[in-house]
Design a protein around this motif. Sequence first.
Motif: not given
Length: 598
Positions: A353-360, A587-595
Motif C-alpha cells: 500500500d502507499v499509505l504515506y500519500r494519505t498522511g494527516i 491525481f486523487q488517491v484512495d485510502l490505501q494511497g493508490f491513484l
Amino acid sequence: MRFLLIILLFVRITFAQHTDVLIIGAGASGTMAAIQAARSGVKVMLIEETPWPGGMLTSAGVSAIDGNYKLPSGLWHEFRLALEEHYGGTDSLKTGWVSNVLFEPQVAAQILTKMLKEADVKVHLNTSVKSLKKLDNGWRVKTDSNVWIETKILIDASELGDILPKAKIPYDIGMDSRYVTGEEIAPKQANDIIQVLTYVAILKDYGEGANKTIEKPKHFDPTPFLCTCEGQCDPDTISRTLWPCEQMLNYGKLPNGYYMINWPIYGNDFYLNLIEVNPTRREKMLEKAKNHTLSYVYYMQHYLGFSHLGLADDVYPTRDQLPFIPYHRESRRMHGKVRFDLNDLAKPFEQPDVLYRTGIAVGDYPVDHHHAAYPNAQELPDLHFYPVPSYSLPLGTLIPEKAKNFIVAEKSISVTNLVNGTTRLQPVCMLLGQAAGALAALSVQQNKSPEEIEVRDVQDELLKAKAYLMPYRDVMPDHPYFEAIQRIGATGILRGKGETIGWENVTRFFPDSTVNVSELTNNLKDFNIELTSDNKELTLKEAQQIALKLKGKSRELLLTNSAAESKITRAEFAYLLDQMADPFHQFQVDLQGFLISE
C-alpha cells in the motif's frame, strides 16, 4: 400507559439537542477535533466525563509532552505557543529532563478551555454517555443526565474507546500475532496484555523544613520501590538503568515548584486491564493503582528524604489530591479502513500500500511500550524504544471499516499494538484529533459519510491550518515552498529519507539538494511517465518537461538560454511541479494511497 410512553418518547426526541458534530471525550484528540471542526464552520458539541478538557495533558496529569519538538504542526504548535506565552518563552518550559515542554496541568486546562470558547464549541463537562442509537443519517446519544443529542457525525475520542462497543464497531485489545500483522518483533501468539497505566501524582515543594508527609497508605510495602533510584539496591540484580534520586525527581519537574511523578523505573506504573470492565468496577480496580501511587509518594517522603514535597493542594480539587483519571497508555483499537502497522511506519516506501500519500498527522517518537510492571514481564517481547523514522499517520486509521458517519480518535485508532507505542503520544493524538475534526466538518458540509470524503480534501484543510502531512524536519512552515513540498511529498514524486540518529527519529526532505535522476525515474512510474536523461542531476528544462507531461501536454519546451541546463534543487522542483502541474490535486488517491483512475 403505552400511549403515554409513546408521547413521552416523542417529546424527548422532539426536544433533543441537535449538532453537526458530536465528540465524546475531550482528551488530547477530542479537544483538538472540536476546535478544528468548529473553526471550519460547523456546529460542534463536546462531551467530557471529567471537569477539565485535555485528557492525558490535564486530567491525567501527564503534563510533559513527548516528541514532535521539531515538527511544529497545526494545533499542537498553537498549544505550545500558548504555553510559551504564558510562561515566558521556549526555555521556560524546559524545567525537567524528560521533556522540552513541561507545564502545570491546570494551566493547560485553562488554555484549552479558552481555545474551545473562542471556537464556539458547546462543551458538556462531567457528562458521560448512557446509550447510543444509529439513525439513518447520523446518531442519537443519551447522556447520564437524560439529555438527548442528535448528530450528523459522531467522533469517539474517549480514553478507552468506550463508544466502539456501544456502536457495535469491531476492535482489538492487547498484543497482535506477528503472523497476522507481519511485524517481526510482535509475539507469536496474540494476547490481551496491554501497557501498564499510571496514576500520576503532582507534588509541590512546600519549602525547606516543611513536613508534608502523608498518612501511611493501606498495606504499604516498600519492596516494589527499593530500586527506584541509584544507591537503594544492588544494581547487579536488575537489568534497568538506575539514576540518582535527585535526577529521578527532576525527571518531571514542572514550572513553579511542582513535580510530575510519572516514574517508570520501580515507580508508580501499575498493571490493570480494565478496558472491558463496567464503570463501577473500574473505579474499584483503580483504587489499587491510586494506593500504589500514594505508597510511592510515602516511600519518597520517608525513605528518600523528600518530606518537604507533598501532594499539591491547589491543582486537583479531588478528595485524595490525585488527578481525575489515570494515564491510560492503551485502549481498544478499532478495525478501520486501514490498519497501520510497524512495517508501514518503519519503511513507508517499500510497502504494497502507499499509505504515506494519505498522511494527516505526523510523529517522531520511538515505539515506547511500558510493560515492566506487568507480573510476568520477562515473558513478553522487548518492545522498548524500537527505532523508527518520523512518520505520517494515514487517514484510513480514523475511519471504521463499515460504520457510517463515525470517526475514531485518541488511542483507539486503527493501528497495531506495536504502533500504538508511538501514536499514543500527546502531539500525535492532538494532530490526529485535528484531522478528525477536519474530516467531520467536510462530511457535514458535503453531506457525505467520512469514508466518502476525498483524501486530498482533508489534507487541503490541514494545510490551511498549518499542519504537516509529511514529517519533514528540515522544511519548516515558514519555508517559502512549505505547502508545495508537503503536497509533492504526499504524491511520492519526491520522497524524504528517514533515519534514527541516537534517540531521535528523523525524516528529511533535503530541500537544497539537487534532484537525483535515477531516484526520480523510479518515482514517476506510478504516473506513467518515462524519464530518459543522460544527466545524474535534473535540469530546469527536464523539470519543465516532466511538469508538462504530468499536466497531460506532450509538447516540449524549446529552452535555449543557459538557465535551461542549470541544475534544480528539490525544493525548486517541488514548487515548479506544484505550480505547473498540480499533481497533488490532479491525481486523487484512495485510502490505501493508490491513484484513482478517472
